[in-house]
Design a protein around this motif. Structure first.
Motif, PDB file in Angstrom:
ATOM      1  N   ILE A  50       2.230   1.741  -3.528  1.00 30.56           N
ATOM      2  CA  ILE A  50       1.195   2.085  -4.503  1.00 30.56           C
ATOM      3  C   ILE A  50       0.728   3.525  -4.309  1.00 30.56           C
ATOM      4  O   ILE A  50       0.550   4.269  -5.276  1.00 30.56           O
ATOM      5  N   LYS A  51       0.541   3.916  -3.042  1.00 30.79           N
ATOM      6  CA  LYS A  51       0.026   5.261  -2.779  1.00 30.79           C
ATOM      7  C   LYS A  51       1.059   6.349  -3.061  1.00 30.79           C
ATOM      8  O   LYS A  51       0.738   7.372  -3.654  1.00 30.79           O
ATOM      9  N   LEU A  52       2.308   6.132  -2.655  1.00 31.13           N
ATOM     10  CA  LEU A  52       3.319   7.171  -2.802  1.00 31.13           C
ATOM     11  C   LEU A  52       3.955   7.196  -4.187  1.00 31.13           C
ATOM     12  O   LEU A  52       4.420   8.231  -4.641  1.00 31.13           O
ATOM     13  N   GLN A  53       4.020   6.055  -4.841  1.00 34.16           N
ATOM     14  CA  GLN A  53       4.558   5.931  -6.198  1.00 34.16           C
ATOM     15  C   GLN A  53       5.939   6.569  -6.339  1.00 34.16           C
ATOM     16  O   GLN A  53       6.199   7.347  -7.259  1.00 34.16           O
ATOM     17  N   LYS A  54       6.826   6.211  -5.443  1.00 36.25           N
ATOM     18  CA  LYS A  54       8.219   6.662  -5.496  1.00 36.25           C
ATOM     19  C   LYS A  54       9.090   5.487  -5.919  1.00 36.25           C
ATOM     20  O   LYS A  54       8.989   4.389  -5.373  1.00 36.25           O
ATOM     21  N   PRO A  59       0.787  -1.244   0.000  1.00 39.78           N
ATOM     22  CA  PRO A  59       0.000   0.000   0.000  1.00 39.78           C
ATOM     23  C   PRO A  59       0.818   1.292   0.000  1.00 39.78           C
ATOM     24  O   PRO A  59       0.500   2.204  -0.774  1.00 39.78           O
ATOM     25  N   PRO A  60       1.878   1.420   0.821  1.00 36.62           N
ATOM     26  CA  PRO A  60       2.658   2.667   0.740  1.00 36.62           C
ATOM     27  C   PRO A  60       3.319   2.855  -0.627  1.00 36.62           C
ATOM     28  O   PRO A  60       3.398   3.979  -1.125  1.00 36.62           O
TER      29      PRO A  60
END
Length: 55
Positions: free
Chosen positions: A24-28, A21-22
């Motif tokens: 996917i959400k942050l996309q870094k 999830p992090p």
């Protein structure tokens, strides 16, 4: 042997589910690389654990 395999697979899926999830959400890209390296290390440890003898 079966328990070790199933427990290891559940652990790998849990780690990936926790770390996805992090990413996917942050996309870094840097974060994704760190997570992929960690997941690769966990997978390597899982396969090495399957190859060693049971006591």
């Amino acid at each position: 042997m079966k328990f070790k395999t199933i427990a290891g697979l559940i652990g790998l899926v849990a780690v990936l589910g926790f770390l996805a999830p992090p990413v996917i959400k942050l996309q870094k890209i840097a974060l994704a690389l760190v997570v992929l390296i960690g997941a690769g290390m966990a997978a390597y440890e899982f396969f090495e654990g399957l190859r060693e003898k049971d006591d």
